[in-house]
Design an enzyme around this catalytic site. Structure first.
Site, PDB file in Angstrom:
ATOM      1  CB  THR A  98      -0.920   0.001   1.228  1.00 22.81           C
ATOM      2  OG1 THR A  98      -1.672  -1.212   1.244  1.00 22.81           O
ATOM      3  CG2 THR A  98      -1.877   1.181   1.187  1.00 22.81           C
ATOM      4  CE  LYS A 173      -5.421  -2.806   1.277  1.00 20.16           C
ATOM      5  NZ  LYS A 173      -4.109  -3.476   1.197  1.00 20.16           N
TER       6      LYS A 173
END
Length: 292
Positions: A98, A173
């Site tokens: 991420t 995300k």
């Protein structure tokens, strides 16, 4: 791209199981990492260990990264012995972590200048799913690059999505984690307020879960606040990192996300209290102790 050689950096709980899944499906791996036990396990299954990201890139058709932060990704790419120095023409770098979308796009442009492609492909589900090739994968990047590595992504993921231009996976995300972590913090604070008010927390859960507020996150928070079971499997430290990235991303867009700023502040307070290794619902303890 038939049976490409895969370079894998980041053999933690998720990455280690992804590497094992790839090996179980007949892929040759080149690996490196700080977790010597995990590296040894992949080598024991036939992987080759190298000392630098440059050497790994030189030996790989696909370079997979499953590391913690954008800073780590950038160090692996841009170091003197980094991926960019060794990447092959036609190779593909996949960032499964991420990361900050602006950083991802910069790296992608620099790789493209050397004839290589990039996907950002953050993950959903758990390390157990990774071992069995059942992850949710949110991939983004040029369609030609995506199509080239899609057969490999299908080995790792049960559900593989293409979300658009490079960076869209990380944007998605971060939005997902903003929503999830804000929900977890909100529900944990609701249980803390209930306890301080003398309201039965189990009864509160029974009432709230009978309505539209019901969700898996409510169940995770109830499991800790009511039953003392911490089972979300996502740390306060990781949540804090992701929410800070979300805030930075919105700032890069020229806007402001005030709800996210509140979640960011609460998670940072939990970090400062030494709770970083705990699962997110454990922030209930912080809320319970807080005073004016």
């Amino acid at each position: 791209m038939t049976k490409p050689t895969i370079g894998f950096i980041g053999l933690g709980l998720m990455g280690g199981n992804m590497a094992e899944c790839l090996q179980n499906n007949g892929f040759d791996l080149v690996v490196m990492g700080r977790n010597k036990e995990a590296v040894a396990a992949t080598v024991g299954r036939g992987a080759v260990e190298v000392a630098t990201p440059k050497a790994l890139a030189e030996a790989s058709d696909i370079v997979m990264l499953c590391v913690t932060t954008s800073d780590v990704v950038e160090a692996l790419v841009y170091g003197d012995d980094g991926i960019l120095a060794g990447i092959k023409d036609g190779a593909v770098v996949i960032d499964f972590g991420t990361s900050i979308p602006a950083s991802t796009r910069k790296i992608g442009a620099d790789l493209a200048a050397k004839g290589a492609g990039m996907l950002d492909a953050p993950l959903g589900r758990t390390p157990a799913h990774a071992k069995d090739g059942l992850l949710n994968i949110m991939a983004a990047g040029e369609m030609e690059t995506y199509d080239k590595v899609k057969p490999v992504l299908d080995v790792l993921g049960e559900n593989v999505f293409h979300l658009g231009a490079l960076g869209a996976g990380h944007v998605t995300k971060l939005i997902n984690n903003f929503m999830g972590m804000t929900t977890a913090c909100t529900m944990s604070q609701a249980f803390a307020v209930a306890e301080r008010a003398g309201i039965d927390k189990q009864q509160l859960f029974d009432i709230m879960s009978a309505g539209p507020s019901n969700s898996p996150f409510m169940q995770f928070c109830k499991n800790y606040a009511v039953d003392g079971v911490s089972d979300l499997g996502f740390s306060i430290a990781n949540a804090s990192k992701d929410i800070s990235y979300f805030v930075q991303m919105t700032e890069d867009m020229g806007t402001r996300a005030q709800i996210a700023e509140g979640t960011d502040s609460n998670l940072k307070a939990a970090l400062a209290a030494g709770m970083g290794d705990g699962n997110v619902p454990e922030i209930f303890d912080l809320f319970l102790k807080q005073s004016r």
